[in-house]
Scaffold this active site. Structure first.
Site, PDB file in Angstrom:
ATOM      1  CB  ALA A  21      -0.923  -0.010   1.219  1.00 16.35           C
TER       2      ALA A  21
ATOM      3  N   GLY B 174       2.214   2.751  -2.924  1.00 18.02           N
ATOM      4  CA  GLY B 174       2.250   3.486  -4.197  1.00 18.02           C
ATOM      5  C   GLY B 174       1.447   4.782  -4.144  1.00 18.02           C
TER       6      GLY B 174
ATOM      7  NE  ARG C  40      -1.048   2.906 -13.262  1.00 24.61           N
ATOM      8  CZ  ARG C  40      -0.775   1.596 -13.186  1.00 24.61           C
ATOM      9  NH1 ARG C  40      -0.992   0.818 -14.223  1.00 24.61           N
ATOM     10  NH2 ARG C  40      -0.298   1.082 -12.070  1.00 24.61           N
TER      11      ARG C  40
ATOM     12  CD  GLN D  89       8.150   0.321  -1.683  1.00 22.97           C
ATOM     13  OE1 GLN D  89       6.939   0.517  -1.705  1.00 22.97           O
ATOM     14  NE2 GLN D  89       8.788  -0.315  -2.650  1.00 22.97           N
TER      15      GLN D  89
ATOM     16  N   GLY E  38      -0.340  -8.253 -15.436  1.00 24.81           N
ATOM     17  CA  GLY E  38       0.696  -9.221 -15.738  1.00 24.81           C
ATOM     18  C   GLY E  38       0.060 -10.485 -16.311  1.00 24.81           C
TER      19      GLY E  38
ATOM     20  CG  ASN F 231       0.058 -11.538 -10.913  1.00 26.24           C
ATOM     21  OD1 ASN F 231      -0.494 -12.066  -9.948  1.00 26.24           O
ATOM     22  ND2 ASN F 231       1.085 -10.703 -10.795  1.00 26.24           N
TER      23      ASN F 231
ATOM     24  CG  ASN G  93     -49.379  18.433  16.866  1.00 24.64           C
ATOM     25  OD1 ASN G  93     -49.354  17.487  16.092  1.00 24.64           O
ATOM     26  ND2 ASN G  93     -49.638  19.672  16.461  1.00 24.64           N
TER      27      ASN G  93
ATOM     28  NE  ARG H 101     -51.280  34.608  17.627  1.00 26.43           N
ATOM     29  CZ  ARG H 101     -52.580  34.443  17.895  1.00 26.43           C
ATOM     30  NH1 ARG H 101     -53.373  35.480  18.080  1.00 26.43           N
ATOM     31  NH2 ARG H 101     -53.077  33.230  18.016  1.00 26.43           N
TER      32      ARG H 101
HETATM   33  C1  UD1 Z   1       0.608  -5.486 -10.413  1.00 24.59           C
HETATM   34  C2  UD1 Z   1       1.426  -6.686 -10.897  1.00 24.59           C
HETATM   35  C3  UD1 Z   1       0.692  -7.295 -12.093  1.00 24.59           C
HETATM   36  C4  UD1 Z   1      -0.724  -7.684 -11.694  1.00 24.59           C
HETATM   37  C5  UD1 Z   1      -1.467  -6.493 -11.093  1.00 24.59           C
HETATM   38  C6  UD1 Z   1      -2.767  -6.965 -10.479  1.00 24.59           C
HETATM   39  C7  UD1 Z   1       3.764  -6.128 -10.461  1.00 24.59           C
HETATM   40  C8  UD1 Z   1       5.036  -5.688 -11.063  1.00 24.59           C
HETATM   41  N1  UD1 Z   1       2.731  -6.243 -11.326  1.00 24.59           N
HETATM   42  O1  UD1 Z   1       0.624  -4.531 -11.450  1.00 24.59           O
HETATM   43  O2  UD1 Z   1       1.383  -8.468 -12.534  1.00 24.59           O
HETATM   44  O3  UD1 Z   1      -1.435  -8.165 -12.825  1.00 24.59           O
HETATM   45  O4  UD1 Z   1      -0.687  -5.888 -10.028  1.00 24.59           O
HETATM   46  O5  UD1 Z   1      -3.578  -5.901 -10.053  1.00 24.59           O
HETATM   47  O6  UD1 Z   1       3.692  -6.420  -9.293  1.00 24.59           O
HETATM   48  N2  UD1 Z   1       3.210  -0.787  -4.518  1.00 24.59           N
HETATM   49  C9  UD1 Z   1       4.038  -0.523  -3.450  1.00 24.59           C
HETATM   50  N3  UD1 Z   1       5.330  -0.145  -3.693  1.00 24.59           N
HETATM   51  C10 UD1 Z   1       5.832  -0.056  -4.942  1.00 24.59           C
HETATM   52  C11 UD1 Z   1       4.989  -0.343  -6.024  1.00 24.59           C
HETATM   53  C12 UD1 Z   1       3.680  -0.708  -5.789  1.00 24.59           C
HETATM   54  O7  UD1 Z   1       3.617  -0.603  -2.288  1.00 24.59           O
HETATM   55  O8  UD1 Z   1       7.015   0.277  -5.058  1.00 24.59           O
HETATM   56  C13 UD1 Z   1       1.814  -1.192  -4.261  1.00 24.59           C
HETATM   57  C14 UD1 Z   1       0.804  -0.250  -4.836  1.00 24.59           C
HETATM   58  O9  UD1 Z   1       0.421   0.728  -3.866  1.00 24.59           O
HETATM   59  C15 UD1 Z   1      -0.349  -1.175  -5.176  1.00 24.59           C
HETATM   60  C16 UD1 Z   1       0.304  -2.518  -5.406  1.00 24.59           C
HETATM   61  O10 UD1 Z   1       1.591  -2.441  -4.867  1.00 24.59           O
HETATM   62  O11 UD1 Z   1      -1.270  -1.303  -4.095  1.00 24.59           O
HETATM   63  C17 UD1 Z   1       0.408  -2.882  -6.882  1.00 24.59           C
HETATM   64  O12 UD1 Z   1       1.151  -1.895  -7.570  1.00 24.59           O
HETATM   65  P1  UD1 Z   1       0.668  -1.329  -8.980  1.00 24.59           P
HETATM   66  O13 UD1 Z   1       1.616  -0.286  -9.398  1.00 24.59           O
HETATM   67  O14 UD1 Z   1      -0.757  -0.985  -8.936  1.00 24.59           O
HETATM   68  O15 UD1 Z   1       0.902  -2.628  -9.885  1.00 24.59           O
HETATM   69  P2  UD1 Z   1       0.188  -2.994 -11.241  1.00 24.59           P
HETATM   70  O16 UD1 Z   1       0.817  -2.219 -12.347  1.00 24.59           O
HETATM   71  O17 UD1 Z   1      -1.262  -2.903 -11.113  1.00 24.59           O
HETATM   72 CA    CA Z   2      -2.581  -2.222  -9.525  1.00 24.64          CA
END
Ligand code: UD1
Ligand code: CA
Length: 452
Positions: free
Chosen positions: A10, A12, A16, A73, A140, A171, A378, A441
């Protein structure tokens, strides 16, 4: 059974989404996506849960509270790098670890359990939850051996060849690993790919090369695995969530006239034989009893409603409503109101921080705020509690069986005693003793022949 752990990603930003709100905090069914995931992880009874946080770390912590451990992270270098942050907490433990993404809000505990059971049964080192997507773009892709169909690798959409992109098995971002194997393999994940990121799915290819047993668990329900990367996917998740929740309540004996246009939050409860009319929205924690009718277009948040109550085209927030109450059409029940049984709150009546005793009525066009209304009172059309002097709010008390005439202003603080009458059009500034009639009144004068 082996020890079972979970890591939820969680950290990221969710570029997008084009949003000021961190992605995993975007709500589905009124609840942040990451909270949905954690509720299900908790339900699945995993012994230790680690959340990887980064962007919006404090906000995510505020939502999830004390029930999980956190690892930070600092730079978001990819999902593999994200899981690696949990190394200090988990790497030297025996057991299995489920990894989930915070942006897959519809994943269910039952599916996690099926995944873990399959993983243990097949003695795999890694098991991927897969699904078949009508439109797999962005996900993926699952690469299987052409001869025996076994899982061999996962290729990200951006790195995939045209042929790989034509694969519809995806995936889902939910996996189960042998815990020690996972952390060993993660050390070997590189970032030589289109996005320059450390991909968690690369662990699959690495384990394959090591000759480890891999396995895949395919769920027939793609909707459950929707990964929300943008607002279009968010709307799809919302729709799938609504269908799931509405179907659940219909199977519990609730009638929903138009399920496409009825919104029930994850934490609401509804009694049997209650009917929800189109446009009804239940938000947060709402509890509705049996045999009620709610709607159309009623908006109820964080409130409790008894049995056989009717709510027509009204808004109710943070309040308690009893049995056989009639509300609306077009009433507004604002926070901290308590409405007892058999009360009627009619059209264009606004209630705020007010208690209404059993059987009392405010049937038309009133504002009753900061008030204690007894039983069988009332309040005539247009009754107003004048609760605010521009600086402070004051209490109005209207005791049992009192009768307030139309268009009366009750200037707080003031008490209308038990069984008292207030004449229509009065502006009451002083307490009215019980059993009396108060008229405040100007007396009417008719000026005859005035027009001439
Ligand atoms: C990812 C998978 C993809 C899969 C898809 C399913 C990878 C490389 N790809 O892609 O194969 O089909 O999910 O929904 O894993 N996050 C972090 N730190 C980071 C990057 C991401 O905590 O450095 C978290 C994001 O907040 C998110 C989750 O990991 O909750 C997935 O990351 P996201 O960038 O959404 O991956 P997708 O491109 O959707
Ligand atoms: Ca995703």
């Amino acid at each position: 059974m082996k020890n079972r752990y979970a890591v939820v990603l969680a950290a990221g930003q969710g570029t997008r989404m084009k949003s000021d709100l961190y992605k995993v905090l975007h709500p589905v069914g009124g609840k942040p996506m990451v909270e949905h995931v954690f509720d299900q992880v908790t339900k699945a009874g995993l012994s230790e849960v680690v959340a990887v946080i980064g962007h919006g770390a404090d906000a995510v912590k505020d939502h999830l509270g004390e029930r999980v451990s956190y690892v930070l992270q600092e730079d978001q270098l990819g999902t593999g790098h994200a899981v690696l942050q949990a190394k200090d907490l988990l790497a030297d433990k025996d057991g299995v670890t489920v990894v989930l993404c915070g942006d897959t809000p519809l994943i269910r505990a039952e599916t996690m359990e099926a995944l873990m059971d399959h993983h243990e049964k097949t003695n795999a080192k890694a098991t991927v939850l897969t699904a078949t997507a009508n439109d797999p773009s962005g996900y993926g892709r699952i690469i299987r051996d052409e001869n025996n169909g076994n899982l061999t690798n996962i290729v990200e959409h951006k790195d995939a060849t045209d042929k790989q992109r034509s694969i519809s098995e995806i995936n889902t971002g939910t996996y189960c690993f042998d815990n020690r194997t996972l952390f060993n393999a993660l050390q070997r994940v590189g970032n030589d790919n289109v996005q320059g990121e450390y991909y968690l799915p690369d662990v699959i290819g690495i384990l394959k090369q090591q000759g480890e047993t891999l396995s895949a668990w395919h769920t027939p329900d793609f909707a459950e695995t929707i990964g929300v990367n943008d607002r279009v996917a968010l709307a799809k998740a919302e729709k799938a969530f609504k269908e799931r929740v509405n179907e659940y309540w219909m199977r519990q004996g609730v009638s929903i006239i138009d399920p496409d246009n009825t919104y029930i939050s994850a934490d609401s409860e509804i009694g049997r034989d209650t009917v929800l009319y189109p446009g009804t929205m239940l938000q947060g924690r709402v509890k509705i009893g049996e045999r009620c009718m709610i709607g159309q277009n009623s908006d109820i948040s964080n409130s409790e409603i008894g049995n056989e109550t009717e709510v027509h085209q009204s808004v109710i927030t943070d309040s308690q409503v009893g049995n056989s109450v009639k509300i609306g059409p077009f009433a507004h029940i604002r926070p901290s109101s308590t409405i007892e049984d058999d009360v009627k709150i009619g059209n264009f009546v606004e209630i705020k921080k007010a208690a209404f005793g059993k059987g009392s009525k405010a049937s038309h066009l009133s504002y009753i705020g900061d008030a204690e209304v007894g039983d069988n009172v009332n309040l005539g059309c247009g009754s107003i509690t004048v609760n605010y002097d521009g600086k402070q709010k004051y209490l109005t008390k209207i005791e049992d069986n009192a009768f307030v005439g139309c268009n009366a202003n009750l200037i707080a603080p003031v008490t209308v005693g038990e069984g008292a009458y207030v004449a229509a059009g009065s502006t009451i500034t002083d307490d009215v003793p019980g059993k009396s009639l108060s008229i405040a009144r100007a007396r009417q004068t008719n000026k005859e022949n005035y027009v001439k």
